[in-house]
Design a protein around this motif. Structure first.
Motif, PDB file in Angstrom:
ATOM      1  N   PHE A  45       6.319  -4.172  27.337  1.00 23.11           N
ATOM      2  CA  PHE A  45       7.708  -3.277  28.047  1.00 23.11           C
ATOM      3  C   PHE A  45       7.512  -2.938  29.465  1.00 23.11           C
ATOM      4  N   PRO A  46       7.585  -3.995  30.327  1.00 24.51           N
ATOM      5  CA  PRO A  46       7.244  -3.813  31.672  1.00 24.51           C
ATOM      6  C   PRO A  46       7.934  -2.534  32.349  1.00 24.51           C
ATOM      7  N   ASP A  47       9.313  -2.394  31.786  1.00 28.76           N
ATOM      8  CA  ASP A  47       9.937  -1.200  32.096  1.00 28.76           C
ATOM      9  C   ASP A  47       9.708   0.061  31.380  1.00 28.76           C
ATOM     10  N   TYR A  48       8.368   0.239  31.228  1.00 31.57           N
ATOM     11  CA  TYR A  48       7.796   1.055  30.162  1.00 31.57           C
ATOM     12  C   TYR A  48       8.183   2.647  30.501  1.00 31.57           C
ATOM     13  N   LYS A  49       8.264   2.929  31.911  1.00 35.67           N
ATOM     14  CA  LYS A  49       8.656   4.124  32.218  1.00 35.67           C
ATOM     15  C   LYS A  49       9.958   4.627  31.947  1.00 35.67           C
ATOM     16  N   GLU A  50      11.010   3.911  32.053  1.00 34.79           N
ATOM     17  CA  GLU A  50      12.214   3.873  31.509  1.00 34.79           C
ATOM     18  C   GLU A  50      12.500   4.128  30.367  1.00 34.79           C
ATOM     19  N   ILE A  51      11.596   3.438  29.368  1.00 32.17           N
ATOM     20  CA  ILE A  51      11.762   3.531  28.081  1.00 32.17           C
ATOM     21  C   ILE A  51      11.165   4.893  27.576  1.00 32.17           C
ATOM     22  N   GLU A  52      10.219   5.105  28.064  1.00 32.28           N
ATOM     23  CA  GLU A  52       9.293   6.373  27.629  1.00 32.28           C
ATOM     24  C   GLU A  52      10.236   7.521  28.094  1.00 32.28           C
ATOM     25  N   LEU A  53      11.051   7.594  29.379  1.00 34.02           N
ATOM     26  CA  LEU A  53      11.849   8.735  29.722  1.00 34.02           C
ATOM     27  C   LEU A  53      13.046   8.569  28.546  1.00 34.02           C
ATOM     28  N   ALA A  54      13.638   7.607  28.226  1.00 31.76           N
ATOM     29  CA  ALA A  54      14.901   7.584  27.143  1.00 31.76           C
ATOM     30  C   ALA A  54      14.160   7.835  25.990  1.00 31.76           C
ATOM     31  N   TYR A  55      12.947   7.660  25.639  1.00 28.80           N
ATOM     32  CA  TYR A  55      12.559   8.074  24.114  1.00 28.80           C
ATOM     33  C   TYR A  55      12.211   9.659  24.522  1.00 28.80           C
ATOM     34  N   PHE A  56      11.569  10.554  25.489  1.00 32.03           N
ATOM     35  CA  PHE A  56      11.590  11.781  25.495  1.00 32.03           C
ATOM     36  C   PHE A  56      12.887  12.491  25.422  1.00 32.03           C
TER      37      PHE A  56
END
Length: 328
Positions: free
Chosen positions: A197-208
């Motif tokens: 997941f190279p765009d992991y920060k955006e994915i983590e923000l969406a997860y939160f």
């Protein structure tokens, strides 16, 4: 410190504990010997295998396992380490892994099976990406901190002596790796290892934003004999941890303290998304959801035999209205 109860506290060298370690904050009635020079593996192993410390920051899943096995421990709801995990799934750049489902039937490396980071990410991969953890062979490089017998359909294999998982990943011997930290070769710039997941920060923000979960990695355990003999200790510890954390928040808000050019921007971004106290303590509704999720993952992944209620796993440190200002 005559008359104070002396306790050893094994934990990480965190900014949120600096004031307690340096003496700017004291725990009422307690003399705390802060042991902060151990890495997490050593600290967890020494507590799980030899119960060396009175109070110990511990892997949340390992704590659930110890309680499931009858260890004389409880925990206080002070969560010293949290971390989002999507940025810690690495793949071989040439392995053709484009989505988690591509790992079905494949081998995935991981230091060992029990790290809280791996429990969280296996659960997230199964629940949100359709990768059943029992359709993967988990390849590990070290023994577990808490001894357990895996279910028969859970595939865990130890690598050969002298091998290193990050090198196996780089050379394509395994296609993927879950890692509590950044792999050594990845830190060195080896282009053969990339994030799934190279765009992991955006994915983590969406997860939160979707779940409200900022994953709790560690809990703070305390020997049950101390709680039984001195029932005031858990609450006084949490109050001291809270006071130290408040000082840390004030300290990092000062742009002269942290050597990052845009530290204030990062702080404002964090507060806007995660709130003013991302490291909240106590069994708040958000923390209950967080802990119930990782407890469920620990159960589903075969490491505990039953789901205990959270109130049986944590000492009651909720002051209610008693924690407010004095009346007149």
């Amino acid at each position: 410190m005559a008359g104070k109860l002396k306790l050893t506290v094994a934990c990480g060298d965190y900014e949120i504990l600096r004031a307690l370690k340096e003496g700017a904050v004291e725990a009422d009635g307690l003399e705390l010997v802060m042991l902060t020079r151990m890495g997490p593996r050593e600290r967890h192993w020494r507590m799980a295998r030899r119960a060396e410390f009175d109070v110990c920051e511990a892997n949340v899943g390992a704590y659930f396992m110890e309680r499931d096995q009858g260890a004389p421990l409880t925990a206080i709801p002070a969560f010293l380490h949290r971390r989002f995990r999507h940025g810690f799934l690495f793949v071989n750049a040439a392995a053709g892994i484009r989505a988690p489902k591509d790992l079905i039937g494949r081998q995935v490396g991981g230091t060992n099976f029990q790290p809280a980071s791996n429990i969280w990410m296996r659960g997230i991969l199964e629940e949100e990406y359709g990768l059943p953890h029992r359709q993967v062979t988990w390849v590990v490089e070290r023994s577990e901190d808490v001894v357990f017998t895996p279910p028969k359909d859970l595939r865990i294999e130890m690598i050969a002596p002298g091998k290193k998982l990050d090198l196996m990943l780089a050379e394509g011997e395994i296609p993927a790796m879950l890692s509590p930290e950044l792999p050594r070769l990845f830190r060195a710039g080896d282009k053969r290892i990339v994030r799934l997941f190279p765009d992991y920060k955006e994915i983590e923000l969406a997860y939160f934003r979707r779940t409200g979960i900022f994953p709790i990695m560690h809990v703070t355990t305390i020997k049950q004999e101390i709680v039984d003999k001195f029932p005031w200790v858990p609450t006084n510890l949490v109050k001291a941890f809270e006071a130290a954390k408040a000082i840390a928040y004030e300290r990092i808000a000062n742009p002269r303290v942290v050597p990052l050019a845009w530290v204030r921007t990062a702080l404002e971004e964090q507060e806007e998304t995660l709130g003013r106290d991302p490291w909240a303590y106590g069994l708040t509704p958000a923390n209950r959801k967080n802990l119930e999720t990782v407890l469920r993952y620990t159960f589903e992944q075969g490491m505990i035999s039953k789901m205990l209620p959270l109130d049986a796993l944590f000492a009651d440190t909720d002051l209610g209205d008693a924690g407010g200002s004095d009346g007149i």
